[in-house]
Enzyme design. Sequence first.
Site, PDB file in Angstrom:
ATOM      1  N   ASP A  39       9.945  55.072  10.809  1.00  0.00           N
ATOM      2  CA  ASP A  39      10.221  54.194  11.957  1.00  0.00           C
ATOM      3  C   ASP A  39      11.276  54.880  12.817  1.00  0.00           C
ATOM      4  OD1 ASP A  39       9.838  50.806  12.309  1.00  0.00           O
ATOM      5  OD2 ASP A  39      11.353  51.815  13.551  1.00  0.00           O
ATOM      6  N   GLY A  84       5.054  49.287  17.414  1.00  0.00           N
ATOM      7  CA  GLY A  84       4.782  48.832  18.774  1.00  0.00           C
ATOM      8  C   GLY A  84       5.414  47.482  19.009  1.00  0.00           C
ATOM      9  N   ARG A  93      -2.687  39.484  23.307  1.00  0.00           N
ATOM     10  CA  ARG A  93      -2.575  40.819  22.717  1.00  0.00           C
ATOM     11  C   ARG A  93      -2.834  41.904  23.755  1.00  0.00           C
ATOM     12  NH1 ARG A  93      -5.203  37.362  19.239  1.00  0.00           N
ATOM     13  NH2 ARG A  93      -4.424  37.218  17.108  1.00  0.00           N
ATOM     14  N   SER A 106       2.082  58.907  21.033  1.00  0.00           N
ATOM     15  CA  SER A 106       3.195  59.742  20.565  1.00  0.00           C
ATOM     16  C   SER A 106       3.227  59.793  19.036  1.00  0.00           C
ATOM     17  CB  SER A 106       4.528  59.239  21.153  1.00  0.00           C
ATOM     18  OG  SER A 106       4.884  58.015  20.542  1.00  0.00           O
ATOM     19  N   PRO A 126      -3.079  45.842  21.283  1.00  0.00           N
ATOM     20  CA  PRO A 126      -4.402  45.290  20.980  1.00  0.00           C
ATOM     21  C   PRO A 126      -5.192  46.269  20.111  1.00  0.00           C
ATOM     22  CG  PRO A 126      -4.331  46.082  23.263  1.00  0.00           C
ATOM     23  CD  PRO A 126      -2.952  46.274  22.707  1.00  0.00           C
ATOM     24  N   ASP A 128      -8.156  46.922  18.905  1.00  0.00           N
ATOM     25  CA  ASP A 128      -9.413  47.629  19.206  1.00  0.00           C
ATOM     26  C   ASP A 128      -9.181  48.766  20.202  1.00  0.00           C
ATOM     27  OD1 ASP A 128     -11.292  45.724  17.747  1.00  0.00           O
ATOM     28  OD2 ASP A 128     -10.218  44.365  19.070  1.00  0.00           O
ATOM     29  N   ASP A 153      -9.174  37.667  11.324  1.00  0.00           N
ATOM     30  CA  ASP A 153      -9.880  36.520  11.925  1.00  0.00           C
ATOM     31  C   ASP A 153     -10.986  36.023  10.997  1.00  0.00           C
ATOM     32  OD1 ASP A 153      -8.975  37.244  15.065  1.00  0.00           O
ATOM     33  OD2 ASP A 153      -9.265  38.920  13.707  1.00  0.00           O
ATOM     34  N   THR A 155     -11.074  36.239   7.711  1.00  0.00           N
ATOM     35  CA  THR A 155     -10.534  35.509   6.563  1.00  0.00           C
ATOM     36  C   THR A 155     -10.001  34.143   7.013  1.00  0.00           C
ATOM     37  OG1 THR A 155      -9.170  35.646   4.592  1.00  0.00           O
ATOM     38  CG2 THR A 155      -8.215  36.590   6.532  1.00  0.00           C
ATOM     39  N   ARG A 156      -9.499  34.090   8.244  1.00  0.00           N
ATOM     40  CA  ARG A 156      -9.088  32.780   8.776  1.00  0.00           C
ATOM     41  C   ARG A 156     -10.297  31.844   8.883  1.00  0.00           C
ATOM     42  NH1 ARG A 156      -5.078  35.454  13.339  1.00  0.00           N
ATOM     43  NH2 ARG A 156      -3.152  35.197  12.148  1.00  0.00           N
ATOM     44  N   HIS A 180     -10.277  41.611  18.387  1.00  0.00           N
ATOM     45  CA  HIS A 180      -9.289  40.831  17.634  1.00  0.00           C
ATOM     46  C   HIS A 180      -8.413  40.193  18.713  1.00  0.00           C
ATOM     47  CE1 HIS A 180      -6.045  39.556  15.137  1.00  0.00           C
ATOM     48  NE2 HIS A 180      -5.202  40.428  15.627  1.00  0.00           N
TER      49      HIS A 180
HETATM   50  P1  6V0 Z   1       8.185  44.449  15.087  1.00  0.00           P
HETATM   51  O1  6V0 Z   1       8.723  43.563  14.015  1.00  0.00           O
HETATM   52  O2  6V0 Z   1       8.867  44.505  16.393  1.00  0.00           O
HETATM   53  O3  6V0 Z   1       8.092  45.921  14.478  1.00  0.00           O
HETATM   54  C1  6V0 Z   1       7.648  47.024  15.193  1.00  0.00           C
HETATM   55  C2  6V0 Z   1       8.307  48.248  14.590  1.00  0.00           C
HETATM   56  O4  6V0 Z   1       7.805  49.401  15.269  1.00  0.00           O
HETATM   57  C3  6V0 Z   1       9.836  48.262  14.742  1.00  0.00           C
HETATM   58  O5  6V0 Z   1      10.451  48.471  13.489  1.00  0.00           O
HETATM   59  C4  6V0 Z   1      10.076  49.419  15.706  1.00  0.00           C
HETATM   60  O6  6V0 Z   1      11.314  50.094  15.465  1.00  0.00           O
HETATM   61  C5  6V0 Z   1       8.876  50.307  15.406  1.00  0.00           C
HETATM   62  N1  6V0 Z   1       8.578  51.264  16.472  1.00  0.00           N
HETATM   63  C6  6V0 Z   1       8.505  51.031  17.798  1.00  0.00           C
HETATM   64  N2  6V0 Z   1       8.223  52.171  18.448  1.00  0.00           N
HETATM   65  C7  6V0 Z   1       8.089  53.134  17.518  1.00  0.00           C
HETATM   66  C8  6V0 Z   1       7.792  54.517  17.568  1.00  0.00           C
HETATM   67  N3  6V0 Z   1       7.572  55.151  18.727  1.00  0.00           N
HETATM   68  N4  6V0 Z   1       7.751  55.209  16.416  1.00  0.00           N
HETATM   69  C9  6V0 Z   1       7.986  54.596  15.225  1.00  0.00           C
HETATM   70  N5  6V0 Z   1       8.276  53.285  15.123  1.00  0.00           N
HETATM   71  C10 6V0 Z   1       8.326  52.571  16.249  1.00  0.00           C
HETATM   72  O7  6V0 Z   1       6.665  44.073  15.397  1.00  0.00           O
HETATM   73  P2  6V0 Z   1       5.601  43.468  14.361  1.00  0.00           P
HETATM   74  O8  6V0 Z   1       5.751  44.183  13.089  1.00  0.00           O
HETATM   75  O9  6V0 Z   1       5.646  41.997  14.394  1.00  0.00           O
HETATM   76  O10 6V0 Z   1       4.227  43.889  15.075  1.00  0.00           O
HETATM   77  C11 6V0 Z   1       3.805  45.218  15.100  1.00  0.00           C
HETATM   78  C12 6V0 Z   1       2.453  45.328  15.774  1.00  0.00           C
HETATM   79  O11 6V0 Z   1       1.440  44.740  14.947  1.00  0.00           O
HETATM   80  C13 6V0 Z   1       2.381  44.584  17.121  1.00  0.00           C
HETATM   81  O12 6V0 Z   1       1.657  45.377  18.051  1.00  0.00           O
HETATM   82  C14 6V0 Z   1       1.617  43.325  16.768  1.00  0.00           C
HETATM   83  O13 6V0 Z   1       0.995  42.739  17.871  1.00  0.00           O
HETATM   84  C15 6V0 Z   1       0.630  43.886  15.763  1.00  0.00           C
HETATM   85  N6  6V0 Z   1      -0.071  42.904  14.934  1.00  0.00           N
HETATM   86  C16 6V0 Z   1      -1.354  43.178  14.621  1.00  0.00           C
HETATM   87  C17 6V0 Z   1      -2.117  42.301  13.881  1.00  0.00           C
HETATM   88  C18 6V0 Z   1      -3.556  42.602  13.598  1.00  0.00           C
HETATM   89  O14 6V0 Z   1      -4.308  41.728  13.103  1.00  0.00           O
HETATM   90  N7  6V0 Z   1      -4.034  43.794  13.878  1.00  0.00           N
HETATM   91  C19 6V0 Z   1      -1.551  41.104  13.389  1.00  0.00           C
HETATM   92  C20 6V0 Z   1      -0.233  40.838  13.674  1.00  0.00           C
HETATM   93  C21 6V0 Z   1       0.574  41.694  14.521  1.00  0.00           C
END
Ligand code: 6V0
Length: 319
Positions: A39, A84, A93, A106, A126, A128, A153, A155-156, A180
């Site tokens: 991270d 992200g 999303r 990156s 997002p 996809d 989705d 499993t929901r 999604h």
């Molecule tokens: P969060 O808790 O803000 O964690 C994101 C992490 O990413 C943080 O620890 C940041 O430091 C780290 N980060 C940011 N930029 C970088 C980088 N360039 N290099 C390395 N690390 C970095 O967010 P959360 O964990 O809640 O969500 C993360 C992502 O998952 C988001 O885009 C959500 O929308 C997505 N989700 C996807 C789901 C799915 O079904 N696919 C479901 C829930 C959330």
Amino acid sequence: MANTKTSRKVAIVGVGGVGMGCAYSILNQGLVDEMVLIDVAGDKADGEARDLMDGVTYAPENCKVYHGDYSDCKDAQMVIITAGINQKPGQSRLELVGTNAKIMRSIVKEVMGSGFDGNLVIVSNPVDVLTYVAWDESGLPQNRVIGTGTSLDSTRLRMQLSNKTGVDAHDISAYIVGEHGDSEQPLWSQATIGGKPLMDWIEDGDEGVIKKDELEDIRKTVRDAAYYIIDRKKITNWGIGLSTARLVRAILENEHAILTTSAYFNGEYGLKDIYTGIPAIVGENGVERIVEMHITDEEMAGLHKSASELKEVLDSVRE
Ligand code: 6V0
């Protein structure tokens, strides 16, 4: 059968709520021997690794969890990207795409720079669009870049059908396809409960079974689940953590399981050059094949509409 010959190693990039939901589920299910956490917030990754490591003796298998950097991806079978920004209350999303596409490119550059040659699993939203971006940046074959897609989705949906019918969700097979996100499409025609089509349960009017006019409410509850949860706890993480662990297991154990991943389309269902959620056979090489089902015209139209909305967003971040 579990691969016991070689060390099973995954790297997780992004140790926020989602990354740690994935890490905890993977550790708790004994899926890997080694897990590296990466991270930009290095101290946080270090603290999270230490915290998980403190509990390893109570996990089903030994596992080395540590904070690392991209060079640690070189010999990993899988890199899971969850980094992200996430949705704020009321935000869709798709609105995350500009920032997260840049972050995704990156990260993938760094991962591939390590000499990594495994499967890339994309979770960031997002999902996809970002799975396409990750594939485009990676140079890996399409089948080895996989999004979690509509696995959460689906499993929901199974849980909602279980709540209505009283039947164990494990005995319910039901899929959501497409984005999604808001334009996702349930495949009612393919849903079965204990092998009997959902539509037959409805037609037979079996006691305790849902009625046809309740399906729309179920669809909305599933589609809006993330908004409900984010309004209350700001993030969603446990459901996606478990969904990702399911995908990790299917890949590492070469299960040939059918999961609704975000897979690359090459003509299936009349769609081309897009990643989106679809039941696919998943094994050690990622997506082996998309399963083509005999869906209704209405379902097909919903899938195509969802795909065309995704294409529009994808075009805005193509490089
Ligand atoms: P969060 O808790 O803000 O964690 C994101 C992490 O990413 C943080 O620890 C940041 O430091 C780290 N980060 C940011 N930029 C970088 C980088 N360039 N290099 C390395 N690390 C970095 O967010 P959360 O964990 O809640 O969500 C993360 C992502 O998952 C988001 O885009 C959500 O929308 C997505 N989700 C996807 C789901 C799915 O079904 N696919 C479901 C829930 C959330």
